[in-house]
Design a protein around this motif. Structure first.
Motif, PDB file in Angstrom:
ATOM      1  N   LYS A 169       0.826  -1.197   0.000  1.00  0.00           N
ATOM      2  CA  LYS A 169       0.000   0.000   0.000  1.00  0.00           C
ATOM      3  C   LYS A 169       0.870   1.261   0.000  1.00  0.00           C
ATOM      4  O   LYS A 169       2.002   1.241   0.492  1.00  0.00           O
ATOM      5  N   LYS A 170       0.286   2.309  -0.521  1.00  0.00           N
ATOM      6  CA  LYS A 170       1.022   3.569  -0.645  1.00  0.00           C
ATOM      7  C   LYS A 170       0.328   4.669   0.152  1.00  0.00           C
ATOM      8  O   LYS A 170      -0.885   4.868   0.030  1.00  0.00           O
ATOM      9  N   ILE A 171       1.106   5.388   0.951  1.00  0.00           N
ATOM     10  CA  ILE A 171       0.620   6.537   1.711  1.00  0.00           C
ATOM     11  C   ILE A 171       1.104   7.805   1.027  1.00  0.00           C
ATOM     12  O   ILE A 171       2.296   7.958   0.748  1.00  0.00           O
ATOM     13  N   SER A 172       0.172   8.702   0.751  1.00  0.00           N
ATOM     14  CA  SER A 172       0.543  10.033   0.260  1.00  0.00           C
ATOM     15  C   SER A 172       0.491  11.002   1.430  1.00  0.00           C
ATOM     16  O   SER A 172      -0.449  10.970   2.224  1.00  0.00           O
ATOM     17  N   ILE A 173       1.495  11.821   1.523  1.00  0.00           N
ATOM     18  CA  ILE A 173       1.471  12.924   2.480  1.00  0.00           C
ATOM     19  C   ILE A 173       1.346  14.193   1.652  1.00  0.00           C
ATOM     20  O   ILE A 173       2.165  14.447   0.764  1.00  0.00           O
ATOM     21  N   MET A 174       0.330  14.993   1.921  1.00  0.00           N
ATOM     22  CA  MET A 174       0.121  16.224   1.164  1.00  0.00           C
ATOM     23  C   MET A 174       0.367  17.408   2.087  1.00  0.00           C
ATOM     24  O   MET A 174      -0.276  17.534   3.137  1.00  0.00           O
ATOM     25  N   ILE A 175       1.321  18.236   1.685  1.00  0.00           N
ATOM     26  CA  ILE A 175       1.709  19.389   2.500  1.00  0.00           C
ATOM     27  C   ILE A 175       1.457  20.675   1.725  1.00  0.00           C
ATOM     28  O   ILE A 175       2.199  20.997   0.788  1.00  0.00           O
ATOM     29  N   PRO A 176       0.398  21.407   2.057  1.00  0.00           N
ATOM     30  CA  PRO A 176       0.206  22.716   1.432  1.00  0.00           C
ATOM     31  C   PRO A 176       1.131  23.736   2.093  1.00  0.00           C
ATOM     32  O   PRO A 176       1.387  23.654   3.298  1.00  0.00           O
ATOM     33  N   CYS A 177       1.648  24.669   1.320  1.00  0.00           N
ATOM     34  CA  CYS A 177       2.531  25.659   1.926  1.00  0.00           C
ATOM     35  C   CYS A 177       2.450  27.001   1.210  1.00  0.00           C
ATOM     36  O   CYS A 177       2.064  27.084   0.044  1.00  0.00           O
ATOM     37  N   TRP A 178       2.817  28.024   1.939  1.00  0.00           N
ATOM     38  CA  TRP A 178       2.950  29.377   1.406  1.00  0.00           C
ATOM     39  C   TRP A 178       3.964  30.101   2.282  1.00  0.00           C
ATOM     40  O   TRP A 178       3.784  30.218   3.489  1.00  0.00           O
ATOM     41  N   ASN A 179       5.053  30.527   1.669  1.00  0.00           N
ATOM     42  CA  ASN A 179       6.128  31.229   2.385  1.00  0.00           C
ATOM     43  C   ASN A 179       6.605  30.445   3.611  1.00  0.00           C
ATOM     44  O   ASN A 179       6.609  30.951   4.731  1.00  0.00           O
ATOM     45  N   GLU A 180       7.036  29.215   3.377  1.00  0.00           N
ATOM     46  CA  GLU A 180       7.488  28.336   4.459  1.00  0.00           C
ATOM     47  C   GLU A 180       8.972  27.988   4.322  1.00  0.00           C
ATOM     48  O   GLU A 180       9.377  26.863   4.624  1.00  0.00           O
ATOM     49  N   GLU A 181       9.789  28.946   3.898  1.00  0.00           N
ATOM     50  CA  GLU A 181      11.208  28.647   3.691  1.00  0.00           C
ATOM     51  C   GLU A 181      11.900  28.174   4.971  1.00  0.00           C
ATOM     52  O   GLU A 181      12.871  27.422   4.915  1.00  0.00           O
ATOM     53  N   GLN A 236       7.494   1.567   7.556  1.00  0.00           N
ATOM     54  CA  GLN A 236       8.357   1.055   6.492  1.00  0.00           C
ATOM     55  C   GLN A 236       7.722  -0.032   5.636  1.00  0.00           C
ATOM     56  O   GLN A 236       8.255  -0.390   4.588  1.00  0.00           O
ATOM     57  N   ASN A 237       6.568  -0.551   6.050  1.00  0.00           N
ATOM     58  CA  ASN A 237       5.860  -1.558   5.250  1.00  0.00           C
ATOM     59  C   ASN A 237       4.974  -0.948   4.174  1.00  0.00           C
ATOM     60  O   ASN A 237       4.219  -1.661   3.515  1.00  0.00           O
ATOM     61  N   TYR A 238       5.061   0.366   4.027  1.00  0.00           N
ATOM     62  CA  TYR A 238       4.276   1.089   3.030  1.00  0.00           C
ATOM     63  C   TYR A 238       5.208   1.819   2.075  1.00  0.00           C
ATOM     64  O   TYR A 238       6.274   2.285   2.469  1.00  0.00           O
ATOM     65  N   ASP A 239       4.764   1.922   0.821  1.00  0.00           N
ATOM     66  CA  ASP A 239       5.395   2.849  -0.105  1.00  0.00           C
ATOM     67  C   ASP A 239       4.858   4.238   0.247  1.00  0.00           C
ATOM     68  O   ASP A 239       3.866   4.358   0.965  1.00  0.00           O
ATOM     69  N   TYR A 240       5.513   5.278  -0.228  1.00  0.00           N
ATOM     70  CA  TYR A 240       5.013   6.615   0.076  1.00  0.00           C
ATOM     71  C   TYR A 240       5.372   7.611  -1.010  1.00  0.00           C
ATOM     72  O   TYR A 240       6.260   7.384  -1.833  1.00  0.00           O
ATOM     73  N   GLU A 241       4.650   8.717  -0.981  1.00  0.00           N
ATOM     74  CA  GLU A 241       5.000   9.905  -1.740  1.00  0.00           C
ATOM     75  C   GLU A 241       4.696  11.103  -0.851  1.00  0.00           C
ATOM     76  O   GLU A 241       3.807  11.050   0.002  1.00  0.00           O
ATOM     77  N   ILE A 242       5.462  12.161  -1.041  1.00  0.00           N
ATOM     78  CA  ILE A 242       5.209  13.427  -0.353  1.00  0.00           C
ATOM     79  C   ILE A 242       4.918  14.446  -1.441  1.00  0.00           C
ATOM     80  O   ILE A 242       5.761  14.685  -2.310  1.00  0.00           O
ATOM     81  N   VAL A 243       3.713  15.001  -1.408  1.00  0.00           N
ATOM     82  CA  VAL A 243       3.304  15.981  -2.405  1.00  0.00           C
ATOM     83  C   VAL A 243       3.207  17.343  -1.716  1.00  0.00           C
ATOM     84  O   VAL A 243       2.444  17.509  -0.767  1.00  0.00           O
ATOM     85  N   ILE A 244       3.985  18.278  -2.219  1.00  0.00           N
ATOM     86  CA  ILE A 244       3.971  19.646  -1.682  1.00  0.00           C
ATOM     87  C   ILE A 244       3.264  20.522  -2.699  1.00  0.00           C
ATOM     88  O   ILE A 244       3.642  20.540  -3.875  1.00  0.00           O
TER      89      ILE A 244
END
Length: 197
Positions: free
Chosen positions: A2-14, A33-41
């Motif tokens: 299974k795959k977990i997506s993490i979605m991170i919205p941002c604005w001026n977060e340097e 660690q038993n999951y695939d993942y992606e991080i979407v910003i």
């Protein structure tokens, strides 16, 4: 897997974006660690150095992806757009500013695996100004009393959403989606997880 997506919205977060991504990545790679993942910003047209940092993060790790808005669409629309452009079996939406506890993610995943298609974070305490917290609580109470749409008290959007719910969101034809209302009205079975903001 299974795959977990993490979605991170941002604005001026340097000052936060690299740290939040590294912290989330650490939890995914050690506790999940038993999951695939992606991080979407999804960047809502930052005017600081956020975009350059995000580009570097994407080059360093192919599992990190970015959406760069052509203009500032507002946090609600931008966050919603980010959610519907993920590819995981579930999506965790979390803010870039560390106001929501990243260590809650494994607990949310566990509840998802227990059969809850939606696991929402609900603030039961906040380290913000007490007056602000009380005013916000009163606001939720009034809205809940007079609204025909169910409301979730002290819910900001932080939570885990099954792909089936994200598919429902993809099918909505609403240029100004009110995500918290959509979760309450169309989300179905859900689990609430309390946290301190």
């Amino acid at each position: 897997m299974k795959k977990i997506s993490i979605m991170i919205p941002c604005w001026n977060e340097e000052e936060n974006i690299r740290q939040i991504v590294e912290t989330v990545k650490g939890i995914l790679e050690t506790e999940l660690q038993n999951y695939d993942y992606e991080i979407v910003i999804i960047d809502n047209k930052s005017i600081d150095n956020t975009r350059e940092i995000v580009r570097k993060l994407c080059k360093e790790n192919h599992k990190i992806k970015a959406i760069f808005n052509v203009k500032n669409f507002g946090s609600l629309r931008s966050g919603f757009y980010g959610l519907i452009h993920t590819s995981g079996d579930c999506v965790v939406k979390i803010a870039a500013d560390f106001q929501e506890p990243i260590e809650t993610i494994p607990k949310m995943v566990k509840e998802w695996e227990n059969g809850y298609p939606i696991v929402v974070g609900v603030k039961h305490k906040s380290k913000e100004n007490k007056l602000k917290f009380m005013i916000r609580s009163a606001y939720y109470h009034v809205i809940k009393k007079y609204s025909s749409v169910e409301q979730i008290d002290q819910f900001t959007g932080f939570g885990l959403y099954d792909k089936s719910f994200i598919d429902v969101c993809r099918d909505l034809d609403d240029p100004y989606p009110y995500f918290r209302g959509i979760v309450a009205e169309l989300g179905g079975k859900r689990k609430e997880v309390e946290y301190v903001q």
